[in-house]
Design a protein around this motif. Structure first.
Motif, PDB file in Angstrom:
ATOM      1  N   GLU A 196       0.762  -1.276   0.167  1.00  0.00           N
ATOM      2  CA  GLU A 196       0.052   0.108   0.179  1.00  0.00           C
ATOM      3  C   GLU A 196       0.800   1.344   0.066  1.00  0.00           C
ATOM      4  O   GLU A 196       1.977   1.270   0.581  1.00  0.00           O
ATOM      5  CB  GLU A 196      -0.967  -0.072   1.264  1.00  0.00           C
ATOM      6  CG  GLU A 196      -2.166  -0.833   1.264  1.00  0.00           C
ATOM      7  CD  GLU A 196      -3.029  -0.530   2.158  1.00  0.00           C
ATOM      8  OE1 GLU A 196      -2.523   0.069   3.256  1.00  0.00           O
ATOM      9  OE2 GLU A 196      -4.297  -1.344   2.302  1.00  0.00           O
ATOM     10  N   ASP A 242      -2.228   4.543   2.074  1.00  0.00           N
ATOM     11  CA  ASP A 242      -3.626   3.910   2.285  1.00  0.00           C
ATOM     12  C   ASP A 242      -4.202   3.367   0.951  1.00  0.00           C
ATOM     13  O   ASP A 242      -5.297   2.998   1.148  1.00  0.00           O
ATOM     14  CB  ASP A 242      -4.494   4.703   3.197  1.00  0.00           C
ATOM     15  CG  ASP A 242      -3.969   4.948   4.468  1.00  0.00           C
ATOM     16  OD1 ASP A 242      -3.302   3.994   5.009  1.00  0.00           O
ATOM     17  OD2 ASP A 242      -4.009   6.093   5.168  1.00  0.00           O
ATOM     18  N   ASN A 243      -3.630   3.543  -0.142  1.00  0.00           N
ATOM     19  CA  ASN A 243      -4.138   3.113  -1.288  1.00  0.00           C
ATOM     20  C   ASN A 243      -3.380   1.867  -1.836  1.00  0.00           C
ATOM     21  O   ASN A 243      -2.190   1.783  -1.535  1.00  0.00           O
ATOM     22  CB  ASN A 243      -3.979   4.377  -2.515  1.00  0.00           C
ATOM     23  CG  ASN A 243      -5.051   5.204  -2.098  1.00  0.00           C
ATOM     24  OD1 ASN A 243      -6.353   5.338  -2.631  1.00  0.00           O
ATOM     25  ND2 ASN A 243      -4.549   6.349  -1.381  1.00  0.00           N
ATOM     26  N   ILE A 255      -2.830   6.018  -5.683  1.00  0.00           N
ATOM     27  CA  ILE A 255      -3.274   7.185  -4.942  1.00  0.00           C
ATOM     28  C   ILE A 255      -3.566   8.202  -5.958  1.00  0.00           C
ATOM     29  O   ILE A 255      -4.345   9.032  -5.950  1.00  0.00           O
ATOM     30  CB  ILE A 255      -2.129   7.582  -4.119  1.00  0.00           C
ATOM     31  CG1 ILE A 255      -2.577   8.784  -3.110  1.00  0.00           C
ATOM     32  CG2 ILE A 255      -0.895   7.736  -4.720  1.00  0.00           C
ATOM     33  CD1 ILE A 255      -1.674   9.208  -2.066  1.00  0.00           C
ATOM     34  N   ALA A 269      -7.054   8.387  -7.156  1.00  0.00           N
ATOM     35  CA  ALA A 269      -7.995   9.149  -6.369  1.00  0.00           C
ATOM     36  C   ALA A 269      -8.139  10.379  -6.689  1.00  0.00           C
ATOM     37  O   ALA A 269      -7.533  11.229  -6.826  1.00  0.00           O
ATOM     38  CB  ALA A 269      -7.743   8.469  -4.918  1.00  0.00           C
ATOM     39  N   GLN A 307     -10.426  11.044  -1.250  1.00  0.00           N
ATOM     40  CA  GLN A 307     -10.878   9.749  -1.696  1.00  0.00           C
ATOM     41  C   GLN A 307      -9.828   8.594  -1.604  1.00  0.00           C
ATOM     42  O   GLN A 307      -8.631   8.869  -1.649  1.00  0.00           O
ATOM     43  CB  GLN A 307     -11.446   9.797  -2.920  1.00  0.00           C
ATOM     44  CG  GLN A 307     -11.975   8.320  -3.613  1.00  0.00           C
ATOM     45  CD  GLN A 307     -12.378   8.214  -5.161  1.00  0.00           C
ATOM     46  OE1 GLN A 307     -11.756   9.419  -5.878  1.00  0.00           O
ATOM     47  NE2 GLN A 307     -13.001   7.496  -5.515  1.00  0.00           N
ATOM     48  N   VAL A 308     -10.381   7.667  -1.229  1.00  0.00           N
ATOM     49  CA  VAL A 308      -9.382   6.415  -0.913  1.00  0.00           C
ATOM     50  C   VAL A 308      -9.884   5.293  -1.891  1.00  0.00           C
ATOM     51  O   VAL A 308     -11.164   5.061  -1.983  1.00  0.00           O
ATOM     52  CB  VAL A 308      -9.538   5.664   0.404  1.00  0.00           C
ATOM     53  CG1 VAL A 308      -8.511   4.478   0.494  1.00  0.00           C
ATOM     54  CG2 VAL A 308      -8.744   6.823   1.218  1.00  0.00           C
ATOM     55  N   ILE A 309      -9.038   4.806  -2.631  1.00  0.00           N
ATOM     56  CA  ILE A 309      -9.453   3.622  -3.725  1.00  0.00           C
ATOM     57  C   ILE A 309      -9.416   2.212  -2.782  1.00  0.00           C
ATOM     58  O   ILE A 309      -8.314   1.979  -2.428  1.00  0.00           O
ATOM     59  CB  ILE A 309      -8.596   3.607  -4.805  1.00  0.00           C
ATOM     60  CG1 ILE A 309      -8.577   4.698  -5.814  1.00  0.00           C
ATOM     61  CG2 ILE A 309      -8.977   2.307  -5.819  1.00  0.00           C
ATOM     62  CD1 ILE A 309     -10.022   5.327  -6.441  1.00  0.00           C
TER      63      ILE A 309
END
Length: 460
Positions: free
Chosen positions: A277, A280-281, A341, A344, A348-350
């Motif tokens: 990751e 966080d993506n 990332i 996104a 927004q988070v994918i």
């Protein structure tokens, strides 16, 4: 008397065995030496797609020089570098059958000639000292003298995790390099006075020469050096063959700049979600396959200090907007990764598991020319079938054909080049051994017969 004959017989047999052992050592030593070169975990192939061109460098003689490596060699050293980062180099080398070295890396040697490669002065400058390093430096003898000049390249660093290496060669130099001394060959001793003119030769030691490329031609060739290091032992070296010869100047063909349409679209396959990751993506991976044609174009562009890089775009499946994923862009066969990332929107988070689609294209930049793009690759998604495109040349080096070719090259007899090497030795070595045994046996039998006849006479 019979005991005496028996003792002599044993002596002759021991002598026969000794002679056969000496013969085996003499015959097998070259074979063992040659076989040592095939212990590498890849087939060592000469530099490919070698290119030379005039560079707008730091002297009138500066040349841009570039060359590539095979996908198999590239794959090994990509894995090697990753193992260093992961702290697993020892197990990586062991898994590749490398028990003769704790470390290994690649160098390149580049030879050159001006106008005539056979000329006694300005022809090829390679010599026996390029093959060894008794004091640690290639090109150096055991007394510390370098048998090479400032233009002779005996130990160029090669980043084998990249498919193409580029460098500026035949650059400016100082008076020390020009004149040479007891520890260095002077460049002036490798050129004829009719081949150059002085641009600058001042008291500060700066020397600049120019060569009229409408009247003269420079030739270059390269070879790889694999350096093997084990414990505290001196480094050992394995050399590839020399590459094809390339040239620039009066008698050389001029490479035309690439134009839109010359560079084909990228071939990308195997899109998958990784366990990584970034912010966080999720991070995805895919494979880029570089054809021989593209590798040659990359070397041509690199030699001229140009740019060839891959740009990768993605979109969420079912949407229409493509976004740049800011991939590093190195054009090399193998797996590349991209962080989603950049796909996104702000805030927004994918989420992991989101299906995306990927496409890529090449950006080509050349001095004095407008940049242009190739066409886009075929769009791929998770679970896409691998793409098969005609005239793609070498792929990743992991297919059956590539493996069979590599294994065939490794197994080829290094002496006769065609026999199956029964029990690991050339068939002609076995024939020589059999003949030697027969000859020595016949001699022993003849001597024993003479001894017996003599003994019989004495007993009468």
């Amino acid at each position: 008397m019979e005991k005496s004959i028996k003792r002599k017989s044993i002596g002759f047999l021991a002598l026969a065995i000794f002679l056969i052992a000496c013969l085996l050592i003499t015959i097998c030593a070259p074979a063992l030496s040659a076989r040592a070169t095939v212990n590498l975990p890849f087939t060592l192939v000469a530099p490919k797609n070698v290119t030379i061109t005039k560079a707008d460098g730091d002297s009138p003689t500066t040349m841009g020089f570039a060359f590539g490596i095979t996908n198999e060699m590239n794959d090994f050293f990509v894995g090697y570098d990753n193992a260093i980062i992961a702290g697993t180099l020892s197990s990586y080398l062991s898994s590749k059958g490398v028990t003769y070295a704790d470390e290994m890396w690649m160098l390149a040697q580049v030879d050159w000639a001006l106008d005539d490669v056979e000329d006694a002065v300005s022809g090829w400058h390679y010599n026996e000292y390029w093959n060894d390093a008794p004091l640690g430096g290639l090109g150096q003898d055991s007394d510390g003298k370098y048998h090479c000049s400032t233009w002779d390249v005996v130990d160029m660093a090669v980043d084998a995790s990249k498919t193409v290496t580029e460098a500026w060669l035949y650059r400016g130099f100082n008076e020390y390099d020009w004149l040479g001394n007891e520890n260095l060959v002077g460049l002036k001793d490798q050129l004829r006075s009719s081949q150059y003119t002085f641009e600058n030769y001042n008291v500060d030691g700066d020397v600049t020469i120019s060569i009229d490329w409408t009247k003269h031609t420079i030739y270059s060739r390269a070879r790889f050096v694999v350096v093997l290091r084990k414990d505290e032992q001196p480094d050992s070296f394995v050399f590839s063959d020399w590459s094809a010869t390339v040239a620039y100047g009066k008698d050389a063909a001029t490479a035309e700049p690439l134009e839109p349409g010359d560079v084909i679209a990228p071939t990308i396959t195997g899109l998958r979600l990784t366990d990584e990751e970034f912010n966080d993506n999720p991070v995805v991976a895919f494979t880029l396959t570089v054809s021989d044609t593209l590798a040659a174009q990359k070397a041509q562009i690199a030699a001229a200090n140009g740019t060839l890089r891959v740009e990768v775009e993605a979109r969420v499946k079912g949407t229409t907007e493509w976004k740049d994923l800011h991939v590093a862009g190195e054009v090399t066969t193998g797996e590349l990764t991209a962080a989603l990332i950049y796909l996104a929107e702000p805030g927004q988070v994918i989420p992991a598991g989101t299906e995306i689609e990927l496409r890529a294209r090449y950006l080509v930049g050349q001095a004095g020319q407008e940049d242009f793009y190739s066409n886009y690759s075929k769009v791929i998604g998770f679970g896409s079938d691998d793409i098969s495109i005609a005239d793609q040349g070498t792929t990743t080096g992991t297919g059956d054909a590539a493996t069979e070719d590599a294994e065939s090259a490794k197994q080829k007899c290094k002496i006769c080049h065609f026999c199956p090497q029964p029990l690991g030795l050339c068939i002609f070595i076995w024939i020589a051994i059999i003949v030697a045994v027969l000859v020595v046996g016949a001699i022993v039998a003849l001597v024993l017969k003479k001894q017996k006849e003599k003994a019989d006479k004495e007993n009468r």
